[in-house]
Design an enzyme around this catalytic site. Structure first.
Site, PDB file in Angstrom:
ATOM      1  N   GLU B 211      -1.715  -7.977   0.355  1.00  0.00           N
ATOM      2  CA  GLU B 211      -1.793  -6.778  -0.483  1.00  0.00           C
ATOM      3  C   GLU B 211      -1.693  -5.604   0.469  1.00  0.00           C
ATOM      4  OE1 GLU B 211      -2.672  -6.416  -3.980  1.00  0.00           O
ATOM      5  OE2 GLU B 211      -2.102  -8.507  -4.211  1.00  0.00           O
ATOM      6  N   CYS B 246      -4.297   2.248  -1.707  1.00  0.00           N
ATOM      7  CA  CYS B 246      -2.942   1.705  -1.593  1.00  0.00           C
ATOM      8  C   CYS B 246      -2.068   2.108  -2.776  1.00  0.00           C
ATOM      9  CB  CYS B 246      -2.998   0.188  -1.495  1.00  0.00           C
ATOM     10  SG  CYS B 246      -4.016  -0.566  -2.762  1.00  0.00           S
TER      11      CYS B 246
END
Lengths: 484, 520
Positions: B211, B246
């Site tokens: 991720e 993110c």
């Protein structure tokens, strides 16, 4: 270097083709799949000839194991394509209302498929079906160890498919290295663990997602079967899955057998009889069994047989013909567990039979070894079947047959642990070459003012209620009827 | 204190081999324990997050604690269903048979977490690992030390430590962990370390989920509810760990003629949210450490952009704070447009027409998220069709991450693999195919000795062609065979069949002919 420049310009062409959007269109994908179908039907003879040349495969074996399954897979993809390509609705809780969410499949981009030598058409084209159905541009690198097949693949794909989007690049390790230096959006590899590591290392540089289909020692547990019909069918299926499938050179071939001591003599007798009836007195002449791929592998197999204790365990076969690269179906009973034939993946027509006291002991033996691509069990004992499924781990478990999982479109085909990761076949092939994009849409209506700073306790309280989906509480707080 | 890595791995493997983590009861007990941690220790958690990131309490609650609890509760509710084998419909090709897909744990897994949502990004993957029946080691980020220590303490107290362990530390400990044999590695962080993790995974051919991040664009069209849009963008950028997420909107694209209007509304909403002096607002997280502070101020001081600041730019080095900053029309080759910002700076790029934003986005690496604010249906569909990204949200920011029925993960440079909801369970499971065949209904065509009749049968079987099967059984040639035979015959006798001569019956062909005659 000339070769590198040509490679780069070919890849640039692929990338431009992908970026043009043409491979995303349903009509393009369908046309390529239909063309693949025509290729398989019209070039069948060339394919059979190449497989005979590379591996000594009988045309029926070639059809049963490679061409037939491919035709089935292409038809399955054609049938499912529209549905696979469409977005799937996702459920949203009321708290997110008004909103809509869906999963939109999209191609990854330009994919590299590296294939193996034992099923050069099957293992090259099954992933290709998935890559095309998912809308990607693809480079296929067939194995140089099956040169006739590699050549037929290159020629037929060039003739039948869209060259600007699908290319075959032939060659050995040095071409492989050059390909791995490029940037791919997906790599699909079938082969050995040793080469898989090289591929994975290269993939790490560009964060390329990768699927690896490896092998392992697939055991077949043979329980005592009371009916003679069951016994007969079991023998046929076992032998077909060992000697009848590329002479045992298959990742899902039965590697070794586990059987109760008291049944082992009967098993050997039945196997010998079936070997004779299936493969004949002279299988080399009848071409009912394929060849060993090359001298390297032949020597490797010979070495396995020559180990002390192993030769002594031979109960049938054992003869070798190096010139013809032919090995007779060979049965061994209880070779030493530490010998090469019981440690490494055999990948050849040697079938060790390991005896156990009771059939349940086979589970412990399997658990003590690295995980295999498939576990086979010939049994009618439902409790034992359950135990086997839940206590062992493997790519798959098949009862009362072997190899056949290869043609089951609704079952994922792939390994776990030492035998690989990732899966394909059927819709799984489409998925392995796709990215599932999460798409959510919100409206400008109904904005929750308590989402935004400046923060205070009232807002915190509202959030606590919202997260518990306690709508009544939210209303009460908003109306000022509940203290925060 | 040197960690006995080998001893730890041995214990974990033994725990897994015992089979206890596979039981439904064990998994439920661990999920309940995690819920207890969130319920009984929320104050300590928010304190640790305040300490590590100066995270406002509400952000800690909404984005970390509540999210984690929600994952736990979903898993508790759905686990029985997720653990059930899936029936797989089998076809004529394997008839008679029955197929199932059984989910089984991968084994011993490693979760490496990040510093920006240190509580959530540690426990969300751990929840996935546990629900799937694995044994798990968590390595929290050392850049959020208070949370790391708290996680180690609380998990040590509440969880089954023979199966769930926390290993704290930095580069050395992470390197030592990566040398071990794992059945899966789940990594959240940046692309540089992602590559290191992927390379380490090669040794044992370990599957990896990454991720990562990227530059998530937010495209703003005209004719929208600009106030609501601005609020949602601000909440997603500065209201979510002050841009250090993110999925934070990284940069903005809008049309040249809309930019000033957009800017005005952003400015006024920013003031509503954070006051006239945002450096003093308690509702903004600080920059995590001086390294990142320096990195961000360098982006601002880049001579290509220093003249482009249109709002904010104030900084407080002592308290590691940077005010919400907006830049307009920065050059594409500036530093700020070539790395993930991960901070409270928002560059705005302007284009002639909104459709051009698609090319601007596609010229870059694929992001983890892309946001679009528009009411134009055509633009929505074009965007969705043409922008490849981990996730896409129209008319809002960040929220899609909270939605458990949507997979959360990247593509290309933004990562591989996905999780959340059932996707977490799947990410840590192996889907084992189980095929049951009967001894009845055997197909002799499969086995040698091989004959043309067998080939015909196999062709029909693999095509699912029932009529073909029947024809093969009674010995009729296929259409292709007939065509081949007729083309051979034609080439042999160009004048066709001379009249008066009876047609030759070639074995099965003749047989079929006879049956057809009988049926007339």
């Amino acid at each position: 270097m000339d070769c590198k420049e040509t490679l780069e310009s070919e890849l640039n062409e692929l990338r431009n083709t992908f970026n043009s959007g043409i491979t995303k269109q349903e009509s393009w994908r369908r046309s390529q799949l239909k063309a693949l179908l025509s290729l398989l039907e019209e070039k069948e003879d060339d394919i059979f000839k190449a497989l005979q040349q590379d591996l000594g495969k009988h045309r029926i074996e070639a059809f049963r194991d490679e061409v037939g399954p491919l035709i089935k897979s292409v038809n399955y993809a054609l049938k499912g394509l529209k549905q696979w390509m469409s977005s799937k609705k996702a459920d949203l809780p009321i708290a997110a209302f008004p909103a809509r969410a869906e999963l939109v499949p999209e191609p990854l981009g330009v994919a590299l498929v590296i294939s193996s030598w034992n099923f050069p058409f099957g293992v090259s084209l099954e992933p290709l079906v998935g890559a095309i159905a998912a809308g990607n541009a693809v480079v296929l690198k067939p194995s140089e160890l099956a040169p006739a097949s590699s050549s037929v693949l290159a020629n037929t794909i060039h003739t039948y498919l869209d060259n600007k989007a699908i290319k075959v690049i032939q060659g050995g390790p040095s071409i492989g290295q050059k390909l791995l230096q490029q940037k791919w959006d997906k790599i699909f590899f079938t082969g050995s663990a040793k080469v898989a590591r090289i591929v994975m290392t290269a993939a790490a540089i560009n964060l390329t997602p990768i699927t690896v289909e490896l092998g392992g020692k697939c055991p077949a547990i043979v329980d005592s079967l009371s009916s003679s019909w069951d016994k007969e069918i079991a023998m046929k299926r076992i032998l077909a899955a060992k000697f009848g499938t590329c002479a045992g050179q298959a990742c899902i071939a039965i590697d070794y057998i586990l059987v109760e001591k008291k049944f082992s003599a009967t098993l050997v007798k039945l196997l010998k009889a079936s070997i004779l009836s299936m493969f004949g007195e002279n299988p080399k002449e009848l071409n009912s069994i394929g060849r060993i791929i090359n001298n390297n592998h032949f020597s490797r197999l010979r070495k396995l047989l020559d180990e002390p204790g192993v030769k002594a365990s031979i109960v049938h076969g054992g003869s070798l013909d190096e010139d013809a690269l032919f090995m007779e179906p060979t049965l061994l009973v209880d070779p030493p567990l530490k010998s090469g034939v019981m440690i490494e993946e055999i990948f050849g027509p040697l079938l060790p039979i390991i005896t156990v006291e009771k059939i349940e002991d086979s589970i412990e033996i399997i658990k003590s070894r690295p995980r295999a691509l498939a576990i086979y069990a010939f049994t009618n004992n439902e409790n034992f079947k359950k135990k086997l499924v839940y206590e062992t781990s493997s790519g798959s478990v098949i009862f009362n047959d072997a190899i056949i999982q290869y043609v089951a479109d609704s079952l994922p085909f792939g390994g776990v642990g030492e035998c690989g990761f990732g899966k394909y076949h059927g819709k799984f092939s489409f998925d392995v070459f796709s990215h599932e994009k999460a798409v959510a849409r919100r409206s400008f209506l109904l904005d929750f003012w308590f989402r935004y700073p400046p923060w205070n306790d009232k807002k915190l309280q509202l959030f606590r209620s919202a997260y518990r989906f306690n709508y009544l509480e939210i209303i009460l707080i908003l109306l000022g009827l509940k203290k925060s | 204190m040197a960690l006995d890595m080998e001893g730890m791995m041995k214990e974990l493997r033994e725990t897994y081999a015992s089979g206890k983590t596979k039981s439904y009861e064990w998994r439920i007990s661990q999920l309940r324990a995690l819920l207890k941690i969130a319920d009984h220790h929320d104050k300590e958690i928010t304190e640790a997050l305040r300490c590590d990131l100066n995270k406002p309490e509400l952000e800690s609650f909404v984005y970390e604690i509540a999210s984690m609890k929600s994952s736990c509760q979903l898993a508790l509710k759905q686990l029985k269903r997720w653990m059930k084998p899936e029936k797989a419909k089998t076809s004529l090709t394997t008839f008679p048979s029955s197929g199932q897909i059984v989910s089984e744990p991968l084994g011993v897994v490693l979760v490496i977490s990040a510093w920006n949502f240190p509580f959530l990004l540690s426990l969300d993957p751990v929840i996935g690992a546990i629900t799937a029946g694995n044994v798990v080691v968590l390595k929290p980020s050392e850049i959020a030390p208070a949370t790391s220590a708290l996680l180690s303490k609380l998990l040590g107290e509440y969880m089954d430590t023979s199966a769930v362990k926390v290993v704290e530390g930095a580069v050395d400990e992470t390197t030592a962990l990566l040398e071990q044999k794992w059945d899966k590695i789940f990594f959240t962080g940046n692309g540089k370390v992602g590559r290191i993790v992927l390379t380490a995974a090669v040794k044992h051919l370990t599957p990896v989920a990454l991720e990562l991040g990227g530059k998530s664009p937010v495209v703003v069209d005209k004719n929208i509810n600009l106030k609501v849009a601005a609020r949602r963008i601000i909440a997603g950028k500065w209201g979510c760990n002050n841009g250090q997420a993110c999925v934070s909107p990284d940069y903005m694209i809008t049309t040249k003629d809309y930019a000033s209007q957009l800017l005005d509304v952003l400015r006024s909403e920013l003031e509503t949210f954070y006051g006239k002096d945002p450096l003093k607002s308690e509702d903004l997280s600080r920059i995590v450490n001086s390294n990142h502070f320096l990195r961000l101020t360098n982006l601002l001081d880049d001579e290509k952009v220093s003249g482009k600041i249109v709002h904010g730019g104030q900084r407080d080095k002592t308290n590691l704070k940077i005010a919400p900053t907006i830049l307009l029309d920065v050059p594409q080759d500036s530093l700020i447009m070539n790395e993930e910002i991960f901070g409270p700076l928002l560059p705005i790029l302007t284009v002639n027409k909104i459709e051009d934003s698609i090319d601007v986005i596609n010229a870059r690496e694929k992001p983890l998220a892309a946001y679009l604010f528009t009411n134009d249906k055509r633009i929505k569909e074009e965007f969705i069709r043409n922008v490849s990204t981990g996730g896409l949200l129209v008319n809002d920011t960040i929220l899609h991450v909270a939605e458990h029925s949507l997979p959360f993960g990247g593509v290309g440079e933004s990562g591989m693999g996905a999780y959340h909801g059932k996707f977490s369970f799947d990410a840590f499971s192996h889907k084992k195919a189980v095929l049951q065949r009967s001894f009845a209904g055997d197909v002799p065509a499969r086995y040698p000795p091989y004959t043309p009749g067998k080939l015909r049968f196999l062709k029909a079987l693999l095509n699912g062609d029932v009529v073909g099967l029947i024809r093969a059984l009674i010995g009729c040639p296929t259409r292709l065979e007939k065509e081949k035979k007729s083309s051979i015959r034609k080439s042999k006798s160009p004048l066709g069949n001379p009249s008066g001569q009876p047609k030759q019956s070639f074995g099965p062909h003749g047989h079929c002919y006879r049956i057809q005659k009988l049926m007339r």
